[in-house]
Design a protein around this motif. Structure first.
Motif, short mmCIF file in Angstrom:
data_model
loop_
_atom_site.label_atom_id
_atom_site.label_comp_id
_atom_site.label_asym_id
_atom_site.label_seq_id
_atom_site.Cartn_x
_atom_site.Cartn_y
_atom_site.Cartn_z
N ILE A 40 -44.05 9.48 -15.33
CA ILE A 40 -45.10 10.20 -14.60
C ILE A 40 -46.23 9.26 -14.19
CG2 ILE A 40 -46.80 12.05 -14.73
CD1 ILE A 40 -44.88 13.42 -16.71
N PRO A 41 -46.87 8.55 -15.17
CA PRO A 41 -47.92 7.62 -14.71
C PRO A 41 -47.39 6.54 -13.78
CG PRO A 41 -47.61 7.47 -17.09
CD PRO A 41 -46.80 8.61 -16.63
N ALA A 42 -46.13 6.14 -13.99
CA ALA A 42 -45.55 5.14 -13.09
C ALA A 42 -45.50 5.69 -11.67
CB ALA A 42 -44.15 4.75 -13.57
N ALA A 43 -45.02 6.93 -11.55
CA ALA A 43 -44.92 7.53 -10.21
C ALA A 43 -46.31 7.73 -9.60
CB ALA A 43 -44.18 8.87 -10.29
N VAL A 44 -47.27 8.15 -10.43
CA VAL A 44 -48.63 8.36 -9.91
C VAL A 44 -49.20 7.04 -9.41
CG1 VAL A 44 -50.97 9.02 -10.54
CG2 VAL A 44 -49.06 10.35 -11.39
N THR A 45 -48.99 5.98 -10.21
CA THR A 45 -49.52 4.67 -9.81
C THR A 45 -48.86 4.20 -8.53
OG1 THR A 45 -49.73 4.22 -12.16
CG2 THR A 45 -50.02 2.37 -10.67
N ILE A 46 -47.53 4.32 -8.47
CA ILE A 46 -46.82 3.90 -7.26
C ILE A 46 -47.37 4.66 -6.06
CG2 ILE A 46 -44.60 4.05 -6.07
CD1 ILE A 46 -43.26 3.32 -8.64
N GLU A 47 -47.51 5.97 -6.23
CA GLU A 47 -47.99 6.77 -5.11
C GLU A 47 -49.37 6.32 -4.65
OE1 GLU A 47 -47.83 11.01 -5.02
OE2 GLU A 47 -48.56 10.63 -3.00
N ARG A 48 -50.28 6.17 -5.60
CA ARG A 48 -51.66 5.87 -5.19
C ARG A 48 -51.79 4.47 -4.61
NH1 ARG A 48 -56.03 7.75 -9.42
NH2 ARG A 48 -57.29 7.07 -7.69
N LYS A 49 -51.10 3.51 -5.22
CA LYS A 49 -51.17 2.15 -4.71
C LYS A 49 -50.56 2.07 -3.31
CE LYS A 49 -52.19 -1.22 -6.64
NZ LYS A 49 -53.53 -1.87 -6.69
N LEU A 50 -49.37 2.66 -3.21
CA LEU A 50 -48.62 2.53 -1.96
C LEU A 50 -49.29 3.30 -0.84
CD1 LEU A 50 -46.09 0.94 -1.56
CD2 LEU A 50 -44.78 3.04 -1.66
N LEU A 51 -49.81 4.48 -1.16
CA LEU A 51 -50.49 5.27 -0.15
C LEU A 51 -51.71 4.51 0.37
CD1 LEU A 51 -49.88 8.01 1.01
CD2 LEU A 51 -51.54 9.00 -0.53
N GLY A 52 -52.36 3.81 -0.55
CA GLY A 52 -53.49 2.97 -0.14
C GLY A 52 -53.04 1.90 0.84
N ARG A 53 -51.94 1.23 0.51
CA ARG A 53 -51.44 0.17 1.39
C ARG A 53 -51.06 0.71 2.75
NH1 ARG A 53 -51.81 -5.24 -0.63
NH2 ARG A 53 -52.54 -4.81 -2.72
N PHE A 54 -50.50 1.92 2.77
CA PHE A 54 -50.14 2.52 4.05
C PHE A 54 -51.38 2.82 4.88
CE2 PHE A 54 -45.93 3.81 2.24
CZ PHE A 54 -45.18 3.15 3.18
N GLN A 55 -52.52 2.93 4.23
CA GLN A 55 -53.74 3.27 4.95
C GLN A 55 -54.71 2.09 5.00
OE1 GLN A 55 -54.93 6.59 2.65
NE2 GLN A 55 -53.45 7.98 3.59
N HIS A 56 -54.19 0.88 4.93
CA HIS A 56 -55.02 -0.32 5.04
C HIS A 56 -56.01 -0.48 3.90
CE1 HIS A 56 -54.57 -1.49 9.56
NE2 HIS A 56 -53.50 -1.71 8.83
N ARG A 57 -55.72 0.08 2.74
CA ARG A 57 -56.64 -0.13 1.62
C ARG A 57 -55.83 -0.51 0.39
NH1 ARG A 57 -56.72 4.66 -1.15
NH2 ARG A 57 -55.53 6.24 -0.08
N TYR A 58 -56.53 -0.81 -0.70
CA TYR A 58 -55.83 -1.34 -1.87
C TYR A 58 -55.31 -0.26 -2.80
CZ TYR A 58 -57.44 -6.08 -0.98
OH TYR A 58 -57.65 -7.32 -0.44
N GLY A 59 -55.93 0.89 -2.81
CA GLY A 59 -55.62 1.87 -3.84
C GLY A 59 -56.34 1.48 -5.11
N PRO A 60 -56.12 2.21 -6.23
CA PRO A 60 -56.86 1.88 -7.44
C PRO A 60 -56.57 0.45 -7.89
CG PRO A 60 -55.09 3.43 -7.91
CD PRO A 60 -55.20 3.33 -6.44
N ASN A 61 -57.60 -0.35 -8.11
CA ASN A 61 -57.37 -1.73 -8.55
C ASN A 61 -58.44 -2.19 -9.53
OD1 ASN A 61 -59.49 -1.98 -6.85
ND2 ASN A 61 -58.70 -3.70 -5.70
#
Lengths: 350, 177
Positions: A40-61
């Motif tokens: 679950i946390p793995a999927a949440v992290t993947i989602e937030r990081k990747l969604l950030g990258r798709f939108q020209h940002r870093y996501g949680p870092n």
């Protein structure tokens, strides 16, 4: 195709194939549940990081290296919050609903085959929770129970937004579960077995089902996006229209449970798609792969699905309610039926 | 839009009817195109500036926190306490109390000096009128913009604070960069 296992239990839910004594099954069950909760946390992290990258940002870092501890920090924060319930909320159903959602999601993970039967310390262990003779049916049944969690949560919240979300969830379930089930019928007909382990065994010697059953694969992936309330079918939650649907009135632990169930459902949908269409633990062009690699292969393939779901979420806008309905009933369902029909003809003819 | 000469009108090509088979094909193609677009964004990488660690340099004309100045040779303050800045200030955030210079206590270059010079940064709108109003270039707008604080009273900058060098220098862009 008959199962290769010697020992079978006949449970009210169907025939369960197993090779281990009961205590191994308990240990195995605990480990698999823990794997599920770790994903679950793995999927949440993947989602937030990747969604950030798709939108020209870093996501949680900020929390931990590359923001990997962000999901854990969020979980701790949510669990530490006050367990608020609105005065209009009804009875114990308000607390039962998030539990149902999580239980159903974790229980579905039990039938995902992570690997073949391996020998650990002289003890034969199948790397899966259960090999039920009703594989996909079990998954669909528990998926429906998960929707009970959503509907009861929306109903028991005593809020209009929650109720709207719950009604949408119910309607969406009916529209998409049929197409999802029919998409798998082709595979089941070709394999001749409902056991997910048998389906993977079949793909070890044949082409992966994503090629001969390409239409079914596509329908299954689309329907599982609707099934797990992912964008573009996330109008059950629709944060911009109905706040968060059935989750509106939940905070703290209840919200965390719903959130966890949502992501686990996404992982489970990916895992089932992996098992049925992408050959489960098999590695292409490497027949002699050690069976210990199985779980890793399955998890990598599953995470590829998670990545794909995130990609879709970054791309597509939310469907309107009538578009969702007409897409489900007018396009997916006839297509899935046609796919099942053509497969049936081919299977009988050959 | 292509012109149709014989009818003196335009032919507008519309998409297929929503809900039909044509729209499904179109939607599928457009979905793939959209996936390609978002993947392009992924490849391009983030454009985020990691703010507290990474700062975008400000332009020389940037109007940040005010600075009061001294004469470099004598070390005397340039401000003579004329209160023109306070008069020019539209936000009314400058308070000046002037006092006479005496031969044994000389603070500024003129006859009088600013005994109290306070700028209330929570009211300042950074318009720069004080800088324009000042006849001695005693007050100028600096480059610092990180002025957040925990108390409003901490945002009232005294003469000593305005005269001092800023603790942390804001990166400055060269002219024309």
């Amino acid at each position: 195709m008959t199962s290769t296992f010697q020992l079978t239990h006949v449970l009210p839910t169907g025939v369960v194939f197993a090779v281990e004594p009961w205590w191994v099954q308990i240990i195995k069950g605990v480990i698999i549940a823990l794997i599920g909760f770790t994903l679950i946390p793995a999927a949440v992290t993947i989602e937030r990081k990747l969604l950030g990258r798709f939108q020209h940002r870093y996501g949680p870092n900020r929390a931990g290296p590359y923001g990997t501890l962000q999901a854990g920090a969020d979980i701790l924060k949510l669990l530490g919050k006050e367990n608020f319930r609105p005065s209009t909320s009804g009875g114990f159903l308000f607390y039962l609903a998030p539990m149902l959602a999580v239980i159903a999601a974790v229980a579905t993970f039990a039938i995902v085959p992570l690997g073949d039967v391996v020998t650990i310390f002289g003890q034969k262990v199948g790397l899966y929770g259960l090999d039920v003779g009703i594989g996909p049916l079990y998954a669909f049944a528990l998926g429906s129970i998960a929707f009970y969690g959503l509907v009861l949560g929306g109903f028991a919240s005593g809020s209009k937004y929650s109720y709207l979300g719950a009604m949408r969830a119910a309607a969406q379930l009916i529209s998409y579960e049929v197409a999802m089930g029919l998409a798998l019928v082709g595979v089941i007909m070709q394999t001749g077995s409902l056991s997910l382990v048998d389906i993977v065994h079949y793909q070890q010697t044949h082409l992966w089902f994503c090629i001969p059953q390409a239409v079914g694969f596509l329908i299954f992936v689309i329907a599982s996006m609707a099934e797990t309330n992912r964008a573009p079918f996330d109008l059950v939650e629709a944060d911009s229209e109905i706040v968060a649907g059935y989750m509106t009135e939940y905070g703290g632990g209840g919200f965390a449970s719903f959130y966890a169930a949502e992501y686990l459902n996404m992982v489970v949908a990916g895992a089932i798609a992996t098992t049925v269409f992408l050959g489960g633990w098999t590695i292409p062009f490497w027949d002699g792969a050690p069976p210990v690699l199985g779980p890793f292969v399955v998890l990598i393939k599953t995470m590829l699905f998670v990545v794909f779901f995130v990609w879709i979420r970054a791309t597509l806008p939310r469907l309107r309610y009538d578009q969702l309905m007409s897409f489900g009933w007018k396009i997916l369902l006839p297509l899935a039926t046609l796919n099942a029909l053509v497969t049936a003809i081919v299977v009988v003819a050959s | 839009m292509t012109p149709v000469p014989e009818h003196d009108s335009y032919f507008i090509e519309r998409g297929p009817e929503p809900g039909g088979a044509g729209s499904v094909g179109r939607a599928f193609g457009e979905t793939l195109r959209g996936l390609k677009t978002t993947f392009g964004r992924l490849v391009e990488g983030p454009t985020t500036v990691q703010y507290p660690e990474e700062k975008i340099p400000v332009y020389p004309r940037f109007r940040g926190r005010h600075r009061l100045h001294r004469f470099e040779d004598t070390g005397l303050e340039k401000c003579v306490g004329c209160s023109l800045c306070a008069a020019a200030c539209p936000a009314d955030c400058i308070r000046v109390v002037a006092a006479e210079n005496t031969p044994d206590h000389r603070v500024s270059g003129g006859e009088r000096f600013a005994a109290v010079y306070e700028i209330n940064m929570s009211r300042c709108i950074f318009c720069g009128y004080c800088e324009i109003a000042c006849p001695f270039d005693a007050i100028t707008m600096g480059n610092d913009f990180e002025l957040a604080d925990y108390n409003r009273s901490d945002l009232i900058f005294t003469k000593e604070m305005l005269l001092a060098e800023p603790l942390e220098r804001t990166p400055l862009r060269a002219e024309g960069e």
